[in-house]
Design an enzyme around this catalytic site. Structure first.
Site, PDB file in Angstrom:
ATOM      1  N   HIS A 122      -5.816   2.995  -4.378  1.00 28.99           N
ATOM      2  CA  HIS A 122      -5.794   3.260  -2.934  1.00 28.99           C
ATOM      3  C   HIS A 122      -6.180   4.718  -2.660  1.00 28.99           C
ATOM      4  CE1 HIS A 122      -4.974   1.864   1.032  1.00 28.99           C
ATOM      5  NE2 HIS A 122      -3.910   2.630   1.253  1.00 28.99           N
ATOM      6  N   HIS A 162      -5.351   9.517   0.014  1.00 29.25           N
ATOM      7  CA  HIS A 162      -5.355   8.667   1.196  1.00 29.25           C
ATOM      8  C   HIS A 162      -6.257   9.172   2.325  1.00 29.25           C
ATOM      9  CE1 HIS A 162      -3.749   5.883   4.245  1.00 29.25           C
ATOM     10  NE2 HIS A 162      -3.278   5.190   3.214  1.00 29.25           N
ATOM     11  N   HIS A 197       3.883  -2.445   3.023  1.00 28.51           N
ATOM     12  CA  HIS A 197       3.886  -1.070   2.509  1.00 28.51           C
ATOM     13  C   HIS A 197       5.162  -0.824   1.716  1.00 28.51           C
ATOM     14  CE1 HIS A 197       1.076  -0.874   5.933  1.00 28.51           C
ATOM     15  NE2 HIS A 197       0.470   0.084   5.243  1.00 28.51           N
ATOM     16  N   ASP A 248       0.819  -1.214   0.000  1.00 32.61           N
ATOM     17  CA  ASP A 248       0.000   0.000   0.000  1.00 32.61           C
ATOM     18  C   ASP A 248       0.854   1.265   0.000  1.00 32.61           C
ATOM     19  OD1 ASP A 248      -2.091  -1.726   0.179  1.00 32.61           O
ATOM     20  OD2 ASP A 248      -2.931  -0.899   2.040  1.00 32.61           O
TER      21      ASP A 248
END
Length: 727
Positions: free
Chosen positions: A156, A160, A257, A105
């Site tokens: 995503h 964010h 990540h 991510d």
């Protein structure tokens, strides 16, 4: 009162009058005003794009608190990590045994994503990268590298956010901008998505479930997780690998990540995890395979690709522009700070300097002086000017050159019946011609020039001519002050005159490169005027042009801060604009006209290599960049740290306030008007910026700007004479 006959001087001995030219056409005038606004709008839009596409986010580690699952169908909360609610169906997909999907991510990141990709490619392992549009737009090459390597791409969001706290419109914008970035970077769209701050399906609550349904209606397949490595905590590579390893041979969607901080431990953990799982018989796959699809991404057509490319290009241009502007402002800011320190140091030295022979000692220069006043339609202010000169403590001859007035200025001057006043009438020929006519009629070798809207103190003329005791001195600048400062605009100009003009003149005096003797209060040796070619009509800043010509003719120029003249400043923004437009454009004309002083020797070269660079940097370049300080301050308030931004802006203001307070102290002025300084920095400076940009465009365009007279009100008041500090 004597009146001399109107004998026109020999035209061969003086410059010709001003060139006749038509007024600017309205469209061209409007163009010069609109262009600065367009430039400001462009800078603002660049910063907006850059700020929105680079605004930092905390990452998944600082998500909202988890709440118990409520209102979520049991088939979803107890199902697999991939949720498909498209076409009004409720489906979940589990990871088969001994199967792992590695997901990453918050990227792409220019440092860590390529390193993670290199590890995956080395072991032939596919990865699923849930990218933000923000990072994708900034680093499109990194995303393209992932796509070329065959890795899976998911959405995503763009910046964010927690989508459960956003409106439907905000959610749509987050999705569309991310897809636009994907289109520009790799020419694809994807229907795979992971929402920020999500976890396992069992952790879904009512707001999240509502969001999942809305995203399903838009065609998105939602990915959740089975195992969270908490790699953002950086617990160590082996701990990350252990957290990612399924137990009992079960399959898992693993969360890692590739951005948001130092991901070196994640890279190292992959080198441990992948060989370990392969040795245990695990295989690695993608989320598309879990739902039975070959891919969840689709290529785009030409129009969509180009739309995305334009968006990505805009982000790239914005990033580059902001970087360049920031670097430039750092340089300019350093120069401005250094200038402030230099100004304070030199001003203090100037104030403490021992009086040289003839530079202020009373009685050093006692011979009479001719005072020349050019006047054109100056009826409201000529009486105050003449009466102040008639009260002079120094013997003066006063010559009023009426330049074709139509309001009875000459008749009014004569009717005052003041001693030693001579009125000369001539057809309207412009201010330079009027000044030259007065100089040629002067009876004395020292000539004081002032505008018809200026009032002198009784001691001004006597103090102004004292430096002429030195035979090298050809001209002397006095201390011009705003005489109508009761309103806010007048206070702003008062601050500017004391701080910006007269503090500068102290520095220029010590450096022997005075660029301008103000038209409101200046004295000249007649011989020096002849050497300089008299007052020229080549530029709109005849005072600056003449000062530079005197330098090039080899004469020294001095500044006397206690030779005071109070002048009428513009009382409206319109009049101020016209005045400063003429000043700015005329200064550029004069600097260009005398540019060869840069390579000349002696007094001329000293002025050229000191005065002209200082003039270009601090009267043209720095004011042009000044609004960027305020724009970047707004940028910092919206996209950066507001407290740091406010402190930085207040720091700049504090430096300005210190300089202003010291300038007021040296001039013996009360500090009370400085309450208007903060507002001056916000409002007045922007007006001056627009004026300067318009003048620059006029200069680049090569247009010959006609002379523009200001309306006079005659409300200049002679205040009690301040005691200029001399220590």
């Amino acid at each position: 009162m004597r009146r001399r006959p109107d004998r026109s001087p020999d035209r061969s001995s003086r410059p010709s009058g001003p060139r006749r030219t038509r007024a600017p056409l309205a469209p061209r005038h409007r163009f010069r005003i609109v262009v600065p606004l367009i430039l400001l709008a462009f800078v603002a839009s660049v910063l907006l794009v850059e700020g929105y596409t680079t605004r930092g986010f905390a990452g998944d580690q600082e998500g909202r608190d988890r709440r118990p699952a409520t209102g979520v169908p049991r088939s979803i909360s107890g199902g697999g990590p991939v949720v498909d609610t498209t076409d009004n169906h409720l489906r979940t997909y589990r990871t088969p045994d001994r199967t792992v999907v590695l997901t990453f991510d918050d990227g792409p990141d220019p440092t860590w994503t390529p390193r993670i990709r290199a590890v995956l490619d080395r072991y032939g392992t596919p990865g699923t990268f849930f990218v933000t549009g923000q990072q994708t737009a900034r680093y499109p090459d990194v995303l393209r590298g992932l796509v070329r390597s065959g890795h899976e791409i998911g959405v995503h969001t763009f910046s964010h956010p927690d989508l459960t706290t956003r409106s439907a419109r905000d959610v749509d914008r987050e999705l569309s901008l991310t897809q636009l970035a994907l289109a520009g970077a790799a020419g694809i769209h994807t229907s795979l998505m992971r929402t920020p701050y999500s976890s396992t399906p069992a952790a879904l609550d009512a707001p999240e479930w509502s969001l999942v349904r809305r995203l399903g209606d838009k065609g998105y397949v939602l990915a959740f997780i089975d195992r969270d490595t908490n790699d953002w905590r950086r617990p160590g590579a082996r701990e990350i690998a252990d957290a990612a390893t399924p137990t009992g041979g079960r399959g898992a969607v693993v969360l890692l990540h590739d951005a948001g901080g130092d991901r070196s431990q994640t890279v190292e953990a992959l080198g441990i995890l992948i060989p370990r799982l392969q040795a245990q018989g695990y295989r690695f796959t993608t989320l598309a395979e879990l739902v039975g699809a070959e891919t969840l991404s689709s290529p785009l057509g030409t129009v969509d690709r180009w739309s995305g490319r334009i968006f990505v290009a805009a982000v790239t241009v914005s990033s580059t522009a902001v970087t360049a502007v920031s670097a430039l402002l750092l340089v300019v800011g350093s120069l401005v700070l250094a200038r402030c320190v230099l100004l304070l140091f030199l001003a203090r030295h100037h104030a403490r300097r021992d009086r040289r022979p003839g530079t202020g000692g009373p009685g050093s220069v006692t011979r009479p002086v001719s005072v020349v006043i050019p006047a054109c339609n100056e009826r409201p202010c000529i009486p105050k000017t003449l009466r102040s000169l008639a009260a002079s403590e120094h013997p003066v001859e006063i010559i009023v050159v009426d330049d074709g007035s139509r309001d009875g200025t000459a008749d009014l001057a004569e009717s005052l019946a003041l001693r030693n006043v001579t009125v000369v009438r001539q057809p309207n020929s412009g201010k330079p011609a009027a000044l030259n006519a007065g100089v040629l009629r002067a009876s004395h070798d020292l000539v004081v020039m002032l505008d018809a809207d200026t009032v002198f103190a009784p001691s001004t003329v006597g103090r102004l001519v004292q430096p002429f005791a030195d035979p090298r001195v050809g001209a002397v600048a006095g201390n011009a002050k705003v005489g109508n400062r009761r309103r806010l605009l007048g206070r702003w100009q008062h601050i500017e005159y004391v701080m910006g003009f007269n503090l500068d003149r102290r520095m220029y005096d010590l450096l022997h490169c005075m660029p301008t003797i103000p038209g409101a209060v200046g004295a000249f040796r007649a011989e020096a005027l002849r050497d300089a070619g008299m007052v020229s009509a080549d530029t709109l800043a005849e005072d600056t042009d003449l000062t530079m010509a005197l330098h090039r003719a080899g004469w020294e120029i001095r500044y006397v801060p206690d030779a005071l003249g109070w002048t009428e400043a513009p009382s409206s923004l319109r009049e101020l604009w016209r005045q400063r437009y003429r000043w700015s454009y005329g200064t550029m004309q004069a600097a260009w006209k005398h540019r060869h002083a840069l390579v000349e020797r002696g007094t001329a070269g000293r002025f050229g290599r000191r005065g002209l660079p200082l003039l270009a940097v601090f009267q043209i370049l720095t004011p042009l960049l000044a609004p960027l300080i305020d724009i970047l301050a707004l940028y910092g308030l919206v996209f950066g740290n507001p407290l740091t931004t406010v402190l930085a802006w207040c720091g700049v203001l504090a430096v300005q306030a210190v300089c202003a307070a010291y300038a007021f102290h040296l001039d013996g002025e009360r500090l009370r008007p400085l309450w208007a300084l903060p507002l001056q920095q916000v409002v007045y400076r922007q007006v001056m910026y627009l004026v300067l940009v318009q003048a620059c465009l006029t200069a680049i365009n090569g247009y010959r700007l006609p002379w523009q007279r200001l309306k006079r009100s005659g409300d200049v008041m002679l205040p009690p004479q301040p005691s200029t500090r001399r220590t």
